[in-house]
Write a protein that holds these residues in place. Structure first.
Motif, PDB file in Angstrom:
ATOM      1  N   CYS A  63      38.815  37.937  39.692  1.00  0.00           N
ATOM      2  CA  CYS A  63      40.216  37.881  39.309  1.00  0.00           C
ATOM      3  C   CYS A  63      40.549  36.484  38.766  1.00  0.00           C
ATOM      4  N   PRO A  64      41.239  36.403  37.658  1.00  0.00           N
ATOM      5  CA  PRO A  64      41.918  37.433  36.889  1.00  0.00           C
ATOM      6  C   PRO A  64      41.128  37.917  35.672  1.00  0.00           C
TER       7      PRO A  64
ATOM      8  N   VAL B 273      41.052  41.804  34.357  1.00  0.00           N
ATOM      9  CA  VAL B 273      42.299  42.258  33.738  1.00  0.00           C
ATOM     10  C   VAL B 273      42.525  41.565  32.399  1.00  0.00           C
TER      11      VAL B 273
ATOM     12  N   ALA C 262      39.391  43.042  44.282  1.00  0.00           N
ATOM     13  CA  ALA C 262      40.796  42.785  43.942  1.00  0.00           C
ATOM     14  C   ALA C 262      41.221  43.537  42.678  1.00  0.00           C
ATOM     15  N   SER C 263      40.252  44.034  41.914  1.00  0.00           N
ATOM     16  CA  SER C 263      40.561  44.737  40.669  1.00  0.00           C
ATOM     17  C   SER C 263      41.390  45.992  40.901  1.00  0.00           C
TER      18      SER C 263
ATOM     19  N   ASP D 266      44.875  44.823  41.070  1.00  0.00           N
ATOM     20  CA  ASP D 266      45.166  44.156  39.799  1.00  0.00           C
ATOM     21  C   ASP D 266      45.409  45.168  38.682  1.00  0.00           C
TER      22      ASP D 266
ATOM     23  N   PHE E 184      48.777  45.862  36.644  1.00  0.00           N
ATOM     24  CA  PHE E 184      48.698  45.643  35.195  1.00  0.00           C
ATOM     25  C   PHE E 184      49.224  46.866  34.438  1.00  0.00           C
TER      26      PHE E 184
END
Length: 85
Positions: free
Chosen positions: A13-14, A17, A41-42, A45, A49
């Motif tokens: 991350c990040p 994304v 964490a995706s 995220d 998003f």
């Protein structure tokens, strides 16, 4: 409608994304982007998003620690109209 695969395994991350956003900008409305990632964490995220950008998160899953997200690019937004005209 086509599907493009974006491999962001190993990125944190990040970056997943950000790279997906860049790829989606070059695609046509309705095209699909399949993102394969390993950063846990995706999940949150990509949900956030898509909620914020109007793209559709149409599927996501996990297989042997690899996450897969299928995102459909949003339709083109109509130009804003001036209510005073």
């Amino acid at each position: 409608m086509s599907e493009t695969v974006l491999d962001v395994k190993g990125l944190s991350c990040p970056l997943p994304v950000l790279k997906a956003n860049r790829a989606l900008r070059g695609m046509r409305p309705g095209d699909r982007l399949r993102v394969v990632a390993t950063d846990r964490a995706s999940v949150a995220d990509f949900q956030a998003f898509c909620r914020e950008t109007g793209h559709a998160l149409i599927a996501f899953g996990e297989d042997a620690g690899v996450l897969s997200f299928v995102i459909r690019r949003r339709p083109e937004q109509a130009p804003a109209t001036d209510p005073g005209s």
